[in-house]
Design a protein around this motif. Structure first.
Motif, PDB file in Angstrom:
ATOM      1  N   GLU A 202       0.830  -1.208   0.000  1.00 44.96           N
ATOM      2  CA  GLU A 202       0.000   0.000   0.000  1.00 44.96           C
ATOM      3  C   GLU A 202       0.865   1.259   0.000  1.00 44.96           C
ATOM      4  OE1 GLU A 202      -3.172   2.272  -0.437  1.00 44.96           O
ATOM      5  OE2 GLU A 202      -3.203   0.076  -0.469  1.00 44.96           O
ATOM      6  N   LYS A 203       1.952   1.233   0.760  1.00 41.64           N
ATOM      7  CA  LYS A 203       2.866   2.380   0.784  1.00 41.64           C
ATOM      8  C   LYS A 203       3.508   2.585  -0.589  1.00 41.64           C
ATOM      9  CE  LYS A 203       4.008   1.930   5.696  1.00 41.64           C
ATOM     10  NZ  LYS A 203       5.059   1.547   6.682  1.00 41.64           N
ATOM     11  N   ILE A 204       3.841   1.482  -1.245  1.00 37.54           N
ATOM     12  CA  ILE A 204       4.424   1.579  -2.593  1.00 37.54           C
ATOM     13  C   ILE A 204       3.411   2.177  -3.563  1.00 37.54           C
ATOM     14  CG2 ILE A 204       5.257   0.226  -4.560  1.00 37.54           C
ATOM     15  CD1 ILE A 204       6.505  -1.698  -2.494  1.00 37.54           C
ATOM     16  N   PHE A 210       1.884   9.373  -6.073  1.00 38.21           N
ATOM     17  CA  PHE A 210       2.538  10.678  -5.902  1.00 38.21           C
ATOM     18  C   PHE A 210       3.474  10.954  -7.082  1.00 38.21           C
ATOM     19  CE2 PHE A 210       6.316  13.022  -4.450  1.00 38.21           C
ATOM     20  CZ  PHE A 210       5.725  14.226  -4.084  1.00 38.21           C
ATOM     21  N   MET A 211       4.261   9.933  -7.457  1.00 35.83           N
ATOM     22  CA  MET A 211       5.197  10.104  -8.575  1.00 35.83           C
ATOM     23  C   MET A 211       4.454  10.392  -9.874  1.00 35.83           C
ATOM     24  SD  MET A 211       7.734   6.986  -7.512  1.00 35.83           S
ATOM     25  CE  MET A 211       8.606   6.909  -9.068  1.00 35.83           C
ATOM     26  N   GLU A 212       3.319   9.705 -10.069  1.00 38.63           N
ATOM     27  CA  GLU A 212       2.549   9.924 -11.291  1.00 38.63           C
ATOM     28  C   GLU A 212       1.994  11.343 -11.338  1.00 38.63           C
ATOM     29  OE1 GLU A 212      -0.493   7.448 -14.117  1.00 38.63           O
ATOM     30  OE2 GLU A 212       0.336   6.569 -12.315  1.00 38.63           O
ATOM     31  N   ALA A 213       1.589  11.845 -10.181  1.00 37.78           N
ATOM     32  CA  ALA A 213       1.101  13.223 -10.117  1.00 37.78           C
ATOM     33  C   ALA A 213       2.206  14.219 -10.455  1.00 37.78           C
ATOM     34  CB  ALA A 213       0.550  13.509  -8.717  1.00 37.78           C
ATOM     35  N   CYS A 214       3.452  13.806 -10.213  1.00 38.41           N
ATOM     36  CA  CYS A 214       4.604  14.648 -10.534  1.00 38.41           C
ATOM     37  C   CYS A 214       5.105  14.430 -11.963  1.00 38.41           C
ATOM     38  CB  CYS A 214       5.749  14.372  -9.556  1.00 38.41           C
ATOM     39  SG  CYS A 214       5.373  14.811  -7.844  1.00 38.41           S
ATOM     40  N   GLY A 215       4.424  13.555 -12.702  1.00 41.38           N
ATOM     41  CA  GLY A 215       4.787  13.324 -14.096  1.00 41.38           C
ATOM     42  C   GLY A 215       5.711  12.158 -14.332  1.00 41.38           C
ATOM     43  N   ILE A 216       5.978  11.354 -13.296  1.00 35.24           N
ATOM     44  CA  ILE A 216       6.841  10.181 -13.442  1.00 35.24           C
ATOM     45  C   ILE A 216       5.942   8.956 -13.541  1.00 35.24           C
ATOM     46  CG2 ILE A 216       8.698   8.827 -12.417  1.00 35.24           C
ATOM     47  CD1 ILE A 216       9.459  11.360 -10.829  1.00 35.24           C
TER      48      ILE A 216
END
Length: 448
Positions: A202-204, A210-216
């Motif tokens: 779940e943490k992953i 979060f990374m996807e929201a940052c474009g990753i």
């Protein structure tokens, strides 16, 4: 003696079958020499680069898989489940241990097994020992135990099919970190251990969001959906290894293309014998199994023979001493080797030194396995050495072959799902439990 692809034949050799018909053997070896390589020089070079990071203390080596692969149990489900448990363990080590993980399976070639005796006896009947499916058959009957060279062809094609599926899993979506919840094998129990894994998953997932929201994302960062997984086996059957050795057309270097990494066993590591001589001439990363009776001078001599240029990422020393003996033997070995300036990877095989027998069943106690791992890490930390890897016999199947662990396998339960053809393996529950233990130890080791 100058090295050549077949110069090992001029040396004493152990653990080799005697084939009844030399012409049949030569015909099989001639066919193998013409078949495509199972792995490629470029892949081996990539593994070598990854292992350099292990030797520098920047990554960790996870090596595991079947004691011995079999023709009978070959299938996509078993390969998939082995792939899944390796991914589970790697994600635990990466996330909880804070360390990149190099993943090497004992798979796609682990068909030959060394034996203590040339013969085995059941109910007063004595037959030649089973030496792995690449040589003879597990069935206890005279005809089945005759070495058959055609089994090398079957081993080759099974290895090719296994590698094809592994490459598909690694690059085709199953390794996507968004699938981390689905890596759980269907039979795993809903106990505290698996709640721990679910919490980590779940943490992953939250981190990925979060990374996807940052474009990753997986479109611009392939490492989020793909992994590199390499193969290895004990290079025991030397005619097979010779037949699959090739010269790289780009570099002119020589590679054993039966696997990315090869290792030499405890029984065949003599300096003046054929196995060490043969592997001294190939560019693959190598491992050497070391039992309780070795000393630092043995390791130095083998390093000079197998890695004369002292290359980083080339040589992996795999200790297999047993829980009781490692604490006495390993500190003085590490102490001596530190001053030698050798580029070595140190791994622990906590399986082979902890084998015992319960009735008619060989087994291993989970507590002793964990104790040897703890001792290995604690000695490495105290001696200022990096504990670089673990080497496990394990399976993605729901077997009952090793006693103990969170799944609470008792002596009475051994016969419930005892399926190995050779040595007892950790099941997926036990392997995952070990991963959490190793992650904590690894984190401590890296902080020192």
């Amino acid at each position: 003696m100058k090295w050549d692809i077949n110069s090992w034949r001029n040396y004493p050799v152990k653990q080799q079958p005697i084939y009844p018909n030399r012409k049949d053997l030569d015909k099989v070896l001639s066919k193998l020499q013409k078949l495509p390589p199972l792995v490629f020089a470029g892949e081996v070079k990539e593994l070598k680069k990854a292992l350099v990071k292990v030797s520098q203390g920047e990554a960790f080596l996870l090596q595991g898989g079947d004691c011995a692969e079999s023709f009978k149990n070959f299938g996509a489900v078993n390969i998939r489940d082995m792939f899944k448990i390796l991914l589970q363990m790697a994600i635990v080590l990466t996330f909880a241990g804070g360390c990149p993980v190099v993943k090497i399976g004992r798979i796609a070639g682990q068909f030959a097994k060394p034996r203590t005796s040339d013969f085995e006896e059941i109910d007063g009947v004595q037959l030649p020992s089973y030496r792995g499916d690449i040589i003879n058959d597990f069935k206890f009957e005279q005809k089945s135990r005759i070495p058959d060279p055609n089994r090398m062809i079957e081993a080759y094609y099974q290895s090719a099919a296994t590698l094809n599926l592994l490459r598909g899993f690694a690059k085709g979506g199953l390794a996507d970190l968004h699938e981390v919840h689905r890596w759980n094998l269907r039979f795993l129990k809903k106990n505290k251990l698996h709640k721990q894994y679910a919490d980590m998953s779940e943490k992953i997932s939250q981190a990925l969001n979060f990374m996807e929201a940052c474009g990753i994302n997986t479109q611009n960062t392939p490492s989020l959906k793909e992994v590199s997984i390499y193969t290895s086996h004990e290079a025991l059957l030397l005619p097979y290894e010779e037949a699959l050795t090739r010269v790289d057309s780009l570099s002119g270097e020589i590679y054993d293309c039966s696997a990315h990494m090869l290792w030499i066993g405890e029984r065949t590591r003599a300096l003046d014998e054929a196995h060490v001589h043969f592997l001294s001439g190939v560019k693959n990363p190598l491992g050497v199994k070391m039992g309780a009776n070795i000393n630092a001078e043995d390791i130095i001599a083998l390093a000079n023979s197998l890695n004369p240029n002292n290359e980083e990422g080339k040589l992996n020393i795999i200790f297999r001493m047993g829980a009781e003996k490692i604490a006495h033997n390993l500190p003085k070995i590490f102490s001596k080797l530190k001053s030698e300036g050798l580029n070595l990877i140190y791994s622990i095989d906590p399986m082979h030194g902890n084998t015992t027998k319960v009735g008619n069943y060989k087994t291993r106690e989970f507590d002793k396995i964990t104790q040897e791992i703890k001792n290995f890490f604690e000695i490495a930390i105290s001696e200022g050495v990096y504990a670089g890897g673990v080497h496990l016999e394990m399976t993605g199947q729901n077997v009952t072959e090793c006693i103990g662990g969170a799944c609470n396998i008792t002596m009475r339960k051994l016969n419930k799902r005892y399926k190995t053809q050779c040595d007892p393996r950790l099941n997926a529950d036990q392997a995952l439990e070990l991963a959490f233990l190793i992650a904590d130890l690894l984190k401590r080791n890296r902080e020192c």
